[in-house]
Design a protein around this motif. Structure first.
Motif, short mmCIF file in Angstrom:
data_model
loop_
_atom_site.label_atom_id
_atom_site.label_comp_id
_atom_site.label_asym_id
_atom_site.label_seq_id
_atom_site.Cartn_x
_atom_site.Cartn_y
_atom_site.Cartn_z
N VAL A 1 39.70 44.12 45.33
CA VAL A 1 38.84 42.94 45.38
C VAL A 1 39.31 41.82 44.46
N THR A 2 40.24 42.10 43.54
CA THR A 2 40.66 41.08 42.57
C THR A 2 41.91 40.32 43.00
N GLY A 3 42.32 40.49 44.27
CA GLY A 3 43.55 39.83 44.74
C GLY A 3 43.54 38.33 44.59
N LYS A 4 42.43 37.68 44.96
CA LYS A 4 42.35 36.22 44.86
C LYS A 4 42.41 35.75 43.41
N LEU A 5 41.90 36.58 42.51
CA LEU A 5 41.86 36.19 41.11
C LEU A 5 43.24 36.21 40.46
N THR A 6 44.16 36.99 41.01
CA THR A 6 45.51 37.09 40.43
C THR A 6 46.44 36.02 40.98
N GLY A 7 46.03 35.35 42.07
CA GLY A 7 46.89 34.31 42.63
C GLY A 7 48.13 34.84 43.31
#
Length: 305
Positions: free
Chosen positions: A133-139
């Protein structure tokens, strides 16, 4: 592009439906075996899918401003209006995807998200949509910025990436055999089984999306071998059935290592070095694991030889 607005929704519905059919079939086949089908793995994957859909509603992507900057300073303006341009975009996207995927395994910052995809201890179609779920947060989508800088519209780049991921859905199977000459060009279930295996010999291999040619070109292709059955999951298996633990355990350990590092340089290296890296060199990176396994393999070969 407006015609593709509902594509992710429809595609997700079909993917979940097909994966559940497979799960039912496999669970019935494994009822009398020593390793029954783990339904909780499917539920965790569904939790991940729903979580990502909800987070997509929030403006949290690090890649969006980077794409905007690249588009504002693009070298050209490319129209995808011919078969040749479609092919060029496909190859360019595959090249970027290879390096994105390789970095996701070789840099701990990106691995903290990508490890979620590799956490299932069984390989099924539901594994395909457990992406973290954190994919977008890592860019991580920033790896495709060169395509935008060359003049491909950001939404076209993202659509092409989405089509790449759709192709990969069927790769997450154990029941499709090797596919002959297709193994030399395309990413297949056999090649992707190796990618998901935790065997030391199979680690950090087969990063391709649709194609396997860049793995062959850059020396990361490893063939599946009958004498070395794949063991799925992480090197240190994830045993928790709590989806929040599965999603965030690698971030928790990364933050702990950064906070307790003895120097800023060591803290930075915890972020950019491969998973398993330790300052004294005694960690569990792929290179260290292979070095440690050499004496064992030599002894086995001596006994068998």
């Amino acid at each position: 592009m407006e015609h593709f607005g509902k594509l992710p929704l429809y595609a997700s519905a079909v993917i979940v439906f097909v994966s559940l059919i497979e799960a039912v079939v496999l669970s019935r086949k494994k009822r009398s075996t020593a390793t029954p089908f783990a339904w909780y793995e499917v539920w965790i994957s569904l939790f991940d899918l729903v979580g990502r859909k909800l987070l997509a509603l929030l403006p949290l992507s690090l890649a969006t401003p980077v794409f905007a900057l690249a588009w504002d300073h693009r070298l050209f303006t490319v129209s995808i209006n011919s078969a040749l341009m479609v092919f060029a975009l496909f190859i360019g996207q595959e090249f970027c995807y290879y390096w994105y995927h390789r970095a996701s395994h070789r840099m701990r910052f990106f691995w903290a998200t990508h490890a979620v995809h590799h956490s299932p201890n069984q390989l099924t179609l539901s594994t395909a949509y457990r992406l973290g779920v954190t994919g977008k947060l890592t860019g991580s989508a920033m790896f495709f910025t060169p395509l935008v800088f060359l003049g491909v519209r950001p939404e076209v780049v993202l659509l092409t990436l989405y089509m790449n991921l759709l192709y990969q859905f069927w790769l997450h199977t154990t029941w499709v055999p090797k596919l002959g000459w297709l193994e030399y060009v395309f990413n297949t279930p056999s090649a992707h089984r190796v990618h998901h295996a935790s065997n030391v010999e199979y680690l950090d291999a087969n990063y391709g999306g649709v194609l396997i040619i860049f793995d062959r070109l850059f020396g990361t292709y490893v063939e599946e071998r009958a004498e070395e059955p794949c063991r799925y999951g992480l090197v240190t298996p994830t045993t928790s059935r709590n989806p929040f633990v599965v999603e965030f355990e690698h971030w928790a350990t990364l933050i702990r290592d950064v906070v307790t590092a003895k120097s800023v340089w060591i803290a930075i290296n915890h972020v950019i070095q491969p998973p398993g890296w330790l300052p004294d060199g005694g960690g569990e990176t792929t290179e260290e694991l292979r070095r440690k396994s050499k004496p064992v393999r030599s002894e086995v070969e001596t006994v068998n030889g």
